[in-house]
Design a protein around this motif. Structure first.
Motif, PDB file in Angstrom:
ATOM      1  N   LEU A  71       3.736   1.346  -3.702  1.00  0.00           N
ATOM      2  CA  LEU A  71       3.735  -0.060  -4.086  1.00  0.00           C
ATOM      3  C   LEU A  71       5.115  -0.540  -4.527  1.00  0.00           C
ATOM      4  O   LEU A  71       5.481  -1.683  -4.293  1.00  0.00           O
ATOM      5  CB  LEU A  71       2.715  -0.295  -5.211  1.00  0.00           C
ATOM      6  CG  LEU A  71       2.509  -1.733  -5.668  1.00  0.00           C
ATOM      7  CD1 LEU A  71       2.086  -2.629  -4.503  1.00  0.00           C
ATOM      8  CD2 LEU A  71       1.468  -1.778  -6.778  1.00  0.00           C
ATOM      9  N   PHE A  72       5.900   0.337  -5.144  1.00  0.00           N
ATOM     10  CA  PHE A  72       7.230  -0.037  -5.634  1.00  0.00           C
ATOM     11  C   PHE A  72       8.286   0.869  -5.026  1.00  0.00           C
ATOM     12  O   PHE A  72       8.065   2.046  -4.786  1.00  0.00           O
ATOM     13  CB  PHE A  72       7.291   0.084  -7.155  1.00  0.00           C
ATOM     14  CG  PHE A  72       6.258  -0.735  -7.862  1.00  0.00           C
ATOM     15  CD1 PHE A  72       6.396  -2.108  -7.987  1.00  0.00           C
ATOM     16  CD2 PHE A  72       5.130  -0.129  -8.394  1.00  0.00           C
ATOM     17  CE1 PHE A  72       5.438  -2.867  -8.624  1.00  0.00           C
ATOM     18  CE2 PHE A  72       4.167  -0.876  -9.046  1.00  0.00           C
ATOM     19  CZ  PHE A  72       4.314  -2.251  -9.157  1.00  0.00           C
ATOM     20  N   ALA A  93       6.707  -7.644   1.098  1.00  0.00           N
ATOM     21  CA  ALA A  93       7.441  -6.387   0.948  1.00  0.00           C
ATOM     22  C   ALA A  93       8.931  -6.682   0.820  1.00  0.00           C
ATOM     23  O   ALA A  93       9.469  -7.539   1.517  1.00  0.00           O
ATOM     24  CB  ALA A  93       7.188  -5.480   2.145  1.00  0.00           C
ATOM     25  N   LEU A 146       9.090  -4.708  -4.269  1.00  0.00           N
ATOM     26  CA  LEU A 146       7.729  -4.489  -3.797  1.00  0.00           C
ATOM     27  C   LEU A 146       7.816  -3.654  -2.520  1.00  0.00           C
ATOM     28  O   LEU A 146       8.596  -3.949  -1.616  1.00  0.00           O
ATOM     29  CB  LEU A 146       7.084  -5.856  -3.495  1.00  0.00           C
ATOM     30  CG  LEU A 146       5.581  -5.936  -3.442  1.00  0.00           C
ATOM     31  CD1 LEU A 146       4.950  -5.383  -4.710  1.00  0.00           C
ATOM     32  CD2 LEU A 146       5.139  -7.379  -3.235  1.00  0.00           C
ATOM     33  N   TYR A 151       5.286  -2.882  -0.289  1.00  0.00           N
ATOM     34  CA  TYR A 151       4.540  -3.468   0.823  1.00  0.00           C
ATOM     35  C   TYR A 151       3.791  -4.690   0.321  1.00  0.00           C
ATOM     36  O   TYR A 151       3.700  -4.938  -0.868  1.00  0.00           O
ATOM     37  CB  TYR A 151       3.586  -2.448   1.472  1.00  0.00           C
ATOM     38  CG  TYR A 151       2.622  -1.786   0.533  1.00  0.00           C
ATOM     39  CD1 TYR A 151       1.473  -2.421   0.106  1.00  0.00           C
ATOM     40  CD2 TYR A 151       2.853  -0.465   0.080  1.00  0.00           C
ATOM     41  CE1 TYR A 151       0.569  -1.794  -0.771  1.00  0.00           C
ATOM     42  CE2 TYR A 151       1.969   0.170  -0.761  1.00  0.00           C
ATOM     43  CZ  TYR A 151       0.820  -0.513  -1.182  1.00  0.00           C
ATOM     44  OH  TYR A 151      -0.056   0.114  -2.028  1.00  0.00           O
ATOM     45  N   ASP A 152       3.286  -5.498   1.273  1.00  0.00           N
ATOM     46  CA  ASP A 152       2.545  -6.697   0.921  1.00  0.00           C
ATOM     47  C   ASP A 152       1.291  -6.316   0.137  1.00  0.00           C
ATOM     48  O   ASP A 152       0.532  -5.462   0.579  1.00  0.00           O
ATOM     49  CB  ASP A 152       2.147  -7.501   2.180  1.00  0.00           C
ATOM     50  CG  ASP A 152       3.351  -8.065   2.902  1.00  0.00           C
ATOM     51  OD1 ASP A 152       4.430  -8.158   2.283  1.00  0.00           O
ATOM     52  OD2 ASP A 152       3.225  -8.392   4.087  1.00  0.00           O
ATOM     53  N   VAL A 153       1.126  -6.942  -1.020  1.00  0.00           N
ATOM     54  CA  VAL A 153      -0.003  -6.618  -1.879  1.00  0.00           C
ATOM     55  C   VAL A 153      -1.244  -7.355  -1.417  1.00  0.00           C
ATOM     56  O   VAL A 153      -2.348  -6.818  -1.456  1.00  0.00           O
ATOM     57  CB  VAL A 153       0.323  -6.985  -3.347  1.00  0.00           C
ATOM     58  CG1 VAL A 153      -0.845  -6.654  -4.252  1.00  0.00           C
ATOM     59  CG2 VAL A 153       1.561  -6.245  -3.795  1.00  0.00           C
ATOM     60  N   ASP A 203       0.219   3.558  -7.644  1.00  0.00           N
ATOM     61  CA  ASP A 203       0.282   3.633  -6.186  1.00  0.00           C
ATOM     62  C   ASP A 203       1.752   3.868  -5.832  1.00  0.00           C
ATOM     63  O   ASP A 203       2.552   2.925  -5.871  1.00  0.00           O
ATOM     64  CB  ASP A 203      -0.227   2.331  -5.576  1.00  0.00           C
ATOM     65  CG  ASP A 203      -0.205   2.330  -4.052  1.00  0.00           C
ATOM     66  OD1 ASP A 203       0.386   3.266  -3.464  1.00  0.00           O
ATOM     67  OD2 ASP A 203      -0.767   1.402  -3.463  1.00  0.00           O
TER      68      ASP A 203
END
Length: 172
Positions: free
Chosen positions: A155-156, A123, A167, A169-171, A152
């Motif tokens: 997400l960005f 993130a 980013l 959050y952690d994908v 999402d």
């Protein structure tokens, strides 16, 4: 019988008039008023001769406002004629008439610009930076960036002033 012993007097010492940059030629900027019954007005002349347009108009290269400073003379019809001068500041106000132009990512490079994100990205990882410019000035020049749509939404994250796309959050 008028002895012509009173100088004309302007109501104000300096007049400031605003003009939008896209106004048509001949737009009235404002009105001047001097006290005297028989009055005529004329533009003042630069010392030593005819007026030079460049001596009336100024441009600030940093903030880009344009303004003009004009000397106006009010003269009465007496003998000898008496006169008074006043300075008129004409400020040209910017209008929000230019759309921002995106410089990066280049719009013509592909149908949809894409960036690769490593699997280990966490993130806050900087994906790209959107860079745009605007030909307007003042507040009309200030840009802000917003995410319009995403599969999402979390997400960005887009920096409102920086244009940085990170980013959310952690994908993985």
């Amino acid at each position: 019988m008028d002895m012509n012993d009173n100088l004309p007097t302007f109501i104000q010492n300096i007049y400031t008039m605003m003009l939008s940059k896209n106004e048509p030629v001949g737009t009235i900027l404002g009105h001047l008023h001097a006290t005297d019954i028989c009055m005529r007005y004329m533009l003042g002349v630069a010392p030593g001769g005819a007026p030079n347009l460049a001596s009336f108009v100024s441009l600030d290269m940093e903030s880009r406002p344009v303004w003009a400073e004009v000397l106006v003379t009010a003269s009465d019809a007496g003998s000898p004629p008496l006169s008074a001068n006043v300075t008129v500041h004409v400020v040209v106000v910017d209008e929000n008439d230019n759309a921002p132009l995106v410089l990066h990512p280049a719009q013509e490079s592909s149908p949809v610009p894409s960036e690769l994100v490593p699997v280990s990205a966490e993130a806050g990882y900087l994906i790209t930076k959107v860079v745009a410019v605007d030909a307007d000035s003042g507040q009309n020049l200030w840009l802000s960036y917003h995410l319009l749509r995403a599969t999402d939404p979390g997400l960005f994250v887009v920096g409102a002033q920086s244009g940085e796309v990170r980013l959310g959050y952690d994908v993985w």
